[in-house]
Motif scaffolding. Structure first.
Motif, PDB file in Angstrom:
ATOM      1  N   LEU A 160       0.678  -1.028  -0.153  1.00 52.12           N
ATOM      2  CA  LEU A 160      -0.252   0.035   0.120  1.00 52.12           C
ATOM      3  C   LEU A 160       0.995   1.255   0.041  1.00 52.12           C
ATOM      4  O   LEU A 160       1.835   1.468   0.749  1.00 52.12           O
ATOM      5  CB  LEU A 160      -1.122  -0.114   1.001  1.00 52.12           C
ATOM      6  CG  LEU A 160      -1.984  -0.891   1.240  1.00 52.12           C
ATOM      7  CD1 LEU A 160      -1.628  -2.369   1.749  1.00 52.12           C
ATOM      8  CD2 LEU A 160      -3.272  -0.529   2.108  1.00 52.12           C
ATOM      9  N   SER A 161       0.341   2.170  -0.840  1.00 51.64           N
ATOM     10  CA  SER A 161       1.163   3.381  -0.849  1.00 51.64           C
ATOM     11  C   SER A 161       0.705   4.333   0.071  1.00 51.64           C
ATOM     12  O   SER A 161      -0.471   3.790   0.676  1.00 51.64           O
ATOM     13  CB  SER A 161       0.945   4.244  -2.165  1.00 51.64           C
ATOM     14  OG  SER A 161      -0.640   4.559  -2.398  1.00 51.64           O
ATOM     15  N   GLY A 162       0.983   5.366   0.559  1.00 51.53           N
ATOM     16  CA  GLY A 162       0.608   6.179   1.467  1.00 51.53           C
ATOM     17  C   GLY A 162      -0.682   6.899   0.960  1.00 51.53           C
ATOM     18  O   GLY A 162      -1.788   6.959   1.875  1.00 51.53           O
ATOM     19  N   ALA A 163      -1.030   7.116  -0.226  1.00 54.04           N
ATOM     20  CA  ALA A 163      -2.182   7.490  -0.847  1.00 54.04           C
ATOM     21  C   ALA A 163      -3.330   6.474  -0.691  1.00 54.04           C
ATOM     22  O   ALA A 163      -4.586   6.582  -0.286  1.00 54.04           O
ATOM     23  CB  ALA A 163      -1.945   7.944  -2.160  1.00 54.04           C
ATOM     24  N   THR A 164      -3.277   5.083  -1.030  1.00 59.50           N
ATOM     25  CA  THR A 164      -3.886   3.878  -0.879  1.00 59.50           C
ATOM     26  C   THR A 164      -4.420   3.781   0.508  1.00 59.50           C
ATOM     27  O   THR A 164      -5.798   3.624   0.618  1.00 59.50           O
ATOM     28  CB  THR A 164      -3.161   2.564  -1.531  1.00 59.50           C
ATOM     29  OG1 THR A 164      -3.020   2.941  -2.835  1.00 59.50           O
ATOM     30  CG2 THR A 164      -4.299   1.698  -1.362  1.00 59.50           C
ATOM     31  N   LEU A 165      -3.489   3.714   1.555  1.00 59.97           N
ATOM     32  CA  LEU A 165      -3.795   3.705   2.827  1.00 59.97           C
ATOM     33  C   LEU A 165      -4.766   4.637   3.359  1.00 59.97           C
ATOM     34  O   LEU A 165      -5.580   4.516   3.956  1.00 59.97           O
ATOM     35  CB  LEU A 165      -2.478   3.420   3.810  1.00 59.97           C
ATOM     36  CG  LEU A 165      -2.852   3.065   5.180  1.00 59.97           C
ATOM     37  CD1 LEU A 165      -3.832   1.856   5.473  1.00 59.97           C
ATOM     38  CD2 LEU A 165      -1.479   2.975   6.086  1.00 59.97           C
ATOM     39  N   ALA A 166      -4.459   5.973   2.795  1.00 60.50           N
ATOM     40  CA  ALA A 166      -5.136   7.065   3.351  1.00 60.50           C
ATOM     41  C   ALA A 166      -6.732   7.109   2.845  1.00 60.50           C
ATOM     42  O   ALA A 166      -7.359   7.545   3.465  1.00 60.50           O
ATOM     43  CB  ALA A 166      -4.483   8.420   2.868  1.00 60.50           C
ATOM     44  N   ASN A 167      -6.654   6.303   1.865  1.00 60.69           N
ATOM     45  CA  ASN A 167      -8.114   6.131   1.058  1.00 60.69           C
ATOM     46  C   ASN A 167      -8.938   5.207   2.144  1.00 60.69           C
ATOM     47  O   ASN A 167     -10.092   5.444   2.376  1.00 60.69           O
ATOM     48  CB  ASN A 167      -7.983   5.649  -0.328  1.00 60.69           C
ATOM     49  CG  ASN A 167      -9.350   5.502  -0.945  1.00 60.69           C
ATOM     50  OD1 ASN A 167      -9.847   4.575  -1.053  1.00 60.69           O
ATOM     51  ND2 ASN A 167      -9.868   6.410  -1.438  1.00 60.69           N
ATOM     52  N   TRP A 168      -8.236   4.298   2.319  1.00 57.55           N
ATOM     53  CA  TRP A 168      -8.883   3.227   3.265  1.00 57.55           C
ATOM     54  C   TRP A 168      -9.376   3.935   4.877  1.00 57.55           C
ATOM     55  O   TRP A 168     -10.439   3.503   5.359  1.00 57.55           O
ATOM     56  CB  TRP A 168      -8.061   2.014   3.631  1.00 57.55           C
ATOM     57  CG  TRP A 168      -8.295   0.980   2.436  1.00 57.55           C
ATOM     58  CD1 TRP A 168      -7.279   0.868   1.263  1.00 57.55           C
ATOM     59  CD2 TRP A 168      -8.944  -0.238   2.365  1.00 57.55           C
ATOM     60  NE1 TRP A 168      -7.705  -0.132   0.599  1.00 57.55           N
ATOM     61  CE2 TRP A 168      -8.967  -0.763   1.126  1.00 57.55           C
ATOM     62  CE3 TRP A 168     -10.048  -0.628   3.321  1.00 57.55           C
ATOM     63  CZ2 TRP A 168      -9.366  -2.295   0.628  1.00 57.55           C
ATOM     64  CZ3 TRP A 168     -10.685  -1.910   2.828  1.00 57.55           C
ATOM     65  CH2 TRP A 168     -10.440  -2.662   1.672  1.00 57.55           C
ATOM     66  N   VAL A 169      -8.159   4.491   5.339  1.00 62.22           N
ATOM     67  CA  VAL A 169      -8.283   5.322   6.477  1.00 62.22           C
ATOM     68  C   VAL A 169      -9.805   6.272   6.314  1.00 62.22           C
ATOM     69  O   VAL A 169     -10.627   6.228   7.186  1.00 62.22           O
ATOM     70  CB  VAL A 169      -7.165   5.973   7.020  1.00 62.22           C
ATOM     71  CG1 VAL A 169      -7.505   6.867   8.108  1.00 62.22           C
ATOM     72  CG2 VAL A 169      -6.207   5.100   7.201  1.00 62.22           C
ATOM     73  N   ALA A 170      -9.710   7.141   5.201  1.00 61.10           N
ATOM     74  CA  ALA A 170     -10.996   7.922   5.245  1.00 61.10           C
ATOM     75  C   ALA A 170     -12.263   7.226   4.899  1.00 61.10           C
ATOM     76  O   ALA A 170     -13.332   7.696   5.664  1.00 61.10           O
ATOM     77  CB  ALA A 170     -10.702   8.844   3.775  1.00 61.10           C
ATOM     78  N   LYS A 171     -12.404   6.050   4.288  1.00 60.09           N
ATOM     79  CA  LYS A 171     -13.512   5.433   4.046  1.00 60.09           C
ATOM     80  C   LYS A 171     -14.028   4.860   5.601  1.00 60.09           C
ATOM     81  O   LYS A 171     -15.061   4.844   5.824  1.00 60.09           O
ATOM     82  CB  LYS A 171     -13.405   4.252   3.141  1.00 60.09           C
ATOM     83  CG  LYS A 171     -13.399   4.922   1.636  1.00 60.09           C
ATOM     84  CD  LYS A 171     -13.053   3.602   0.766  1.00 60.09           C
ATOM     85  CE  LYS A 171     -13.145   3.921  -0.775  1.00 60.09           C
ATOM     86  NZ  LYS A 171     -14.431   4.304  -0.989  1.00 60.09           N
ATOM     87  N   THR A 172     -13.205   4.478   6.158  1.00 63.91           N
ATOM     88  CA  THR A 172     -13.238   3.839   7.556  1.00 63.91           C
ATOM     89  C   THR A 172     -13.851   4.886   8.466  1.00 63.91           C
ATOM     90  O   THR A 172     -14.878   4.798   9.354  1.00 63.91           O
ATOM     91  CB  THR A 172     -12.131   3.368   8.046  1.00 63.91           C
ATOM     92  OG1 THR A 172     -11.613   2.144   7.373  1.00 63.91           O
ATOM     93  CG2 THR A 172     -12.355   2.518   9.646  1.00 63.91           C
ATOM     94  N   ALA A 173     -13.366   6.067   8.561  1.00 70.47           N
ATOM     95  CA  ALA A 173     -13.487   7.095   9.213  1.00 70.47           C
ATOM     96  C   ALA A 173     -15.080   7.670   8.884  1.00 70.47           C
ATOM     97  O   ALA A 173     -15.865   7.906   9.668  1.00 70.47           O
ATOM     98  CB  ALA A 173     -12.702   8.431   9.190  1.00 70.47           C
ATOM     99  N   ASN A 174     -15.281   7.910   7.598  1.00 68.72           N
ATOM    100  CA  ASN A 174     -16.707   8.129   7.210  1.00 68.72           C
ATOM    101  C   ASN A 174     -17.701   7.056   7.638  1.00 68.72           C
ATOM    102  O   ASN A 174     -18.984   7.319   7.887  1.00 68.72           O
ATOM    103  CB  ASN A 174     -16.682   8.225   5.695  1.00 68.72           C
ATOM    104  CG  ASN A 174     -16.140   9.537   5.413  1.00 68.72           C
ATOM    105  OD1 ASN A 174     -16.499  10.569   5.730  1.00 68.72           O
ATOM    106  ND2 ASN A 174     -15.322   9.542   4.128  1.00 68.72           N
ATOM    107  N   LEU A 175     -17.226   5.751   7.506  1.00 67.74           N
ATOM    108  CA  LEU A 175     -18.190   4.703   8.019  1.00 67.74           C
ATOM    109  C   LEU A 175     -18.793   5.029   9.408  1.00 67.74           C
ATOM    110  O   LEU A 175     -19.729   4.796   9.794  1.00 67.74           O
ATOM    111  CB  LEU A 175     -17.610   3.436   7.946  1.00 67.74           C
ATOM    112  CG  LEU A 175     -18.221   2.172   8.527  1.00 67.74           C
ATOM    113  CD1 LEU A 175     -19.430   1.623   7.778  1.00 67.74           C
ATOM    114  CD2 LEU A 175     -17.149   0.845   8.412  1.00 67.74           C
ATOM    115  N   LEU A 176     -17.699   5.328  10.309  1.00 70.22           N
ATOM    116  CA  LEU A 176     -17.771   5.388  11.701  1.00 70.22           C
ATOM    117  C   LEU A 176     -18.980   6.485  11.804  1.00 70.22           C
ATOM    118  O   LEU A 176     -19.836   6.633  12.769  1.00 70.22           O
ATOM    119  CB  LEU A 176     -16.564   5.634  12.485  1.00 70.22           C
ATOM    120  CG  LEU A 176     -15.744   4.563  12.544  1.00 70.22           C
ATOM    121  CD1 LEU A 176     -14.404   4.764  12.831  1.00 70.22           C
ATOM    122  CD2 LEU A 176     -16.412   3.392  13.444  1.00 70.22           C
TER     123      LEU A 176
END
Length: 229
Positions: free
Chosen positions: A35-51
């Motif tokens: 995972l690049s930083g950008a790809t991990l950041a995408n997963w992180v953002a999606k998780t935060a939005n889910l919460l």
């Protein structure tokens, strides 16, 4: 020192979001995920939005995380911290639970009404069968937005957690720019395998079920500068 984990994460990827930030190996299965930083950041953002959007949680709420070291665990943890949640790793009263499929039987020791299960599939494929009472994290998180503005100054206890991570980076000899190979069997604490490298602006190669015979080749191909095995 920053008192906000989301800011530390952002700083760690700011120089070059396209470089490999976290590479995952499981020597028992042959898995490799980068995972690049950008790809991990995408997963992180999606998780935060889910919460925030789906579970209606935010600062002051608590997430239970019963997951082993894994790249998807990194996304869950960083997503929780971005949303201002406190993370608990021992059973108790929590507002949401993220658990591995192999640990579903232990879920009743947590109080959460909202429960997400992770199969930890190497390609992040949806589960074919979801245990009753759970939602499949991968299926649910993909529907959420790719951008999230983290809450500042972060959830309760983040400054202390980052202080521990900074101290551990020093103890473990992790320096800025390092490429750190970590045996997750020896370093299962996310303070060691996730936060310490981030506070040092290092990148990480996580290895589960580490086969010592792979180390010479892996150290060379991954350009490892600091092995923790």
């Amino acid at each position: 020192m920053a008192d906000n984990i989301a800011r530390v994460f952002a700083d760690a990827i700011a120089t070059d979001p396209t470089r490999p930030l976290l590479t995952w190996y499981d020597d028992a299965t042959g898995e490799r995920t980068e995972l690049s930083g950008a790809t991990l950041a995408n997963w992180v953002a999606k998780t935060a939005n889910l919460l925030v959007d789906e579970v209606a949680l935010g600062p002051g709420d608590v997430a239970g995380v019963s997951l082993p070291p894994h790249w998807q665990t990194a996304a869950v943890l960083l997503g929780c911290w971005s949303a201002g949640l406190t993370v608990a790793d021992t059973p108790g009263d929590v507002d949401v639970l993220f658990t591995a499929a192999t640990r579903v039987a232990e879920a009743d020791t947590w109080s959460a009404g909202e429960r997400y299960v992770l199969a930890l599939d190497p390609f992040a494929l949806p589960m074919r069968q979801v245990p009753p009472g759970f939602a499949d994290y991968v299926s649910e998180v993909r529907a959420h937005g790719d951008h999230f503005s983290p809450y500042a100054p972060g959830g309760p206890g983040e400054a202390a957690l980052l202080g521990r991570a900074t101290a551990r980076a020093t103890e473990l000899g992790i320096a800025s720019g390092d490429r750190v190979l970590i045996d997750t069997g020896k370093y299962p604490d996310p303070v060691d395998w996730l936060l310490a490298p981030l506070t040092a602006t290092a990148t990480t190669v996580l290895c589960a079920n580490l086969d010592p015979s792979t180390l010479p080749t892996r150290t060379t191909t991954e350009r490892v500068t600091r092995p923790l095995t």
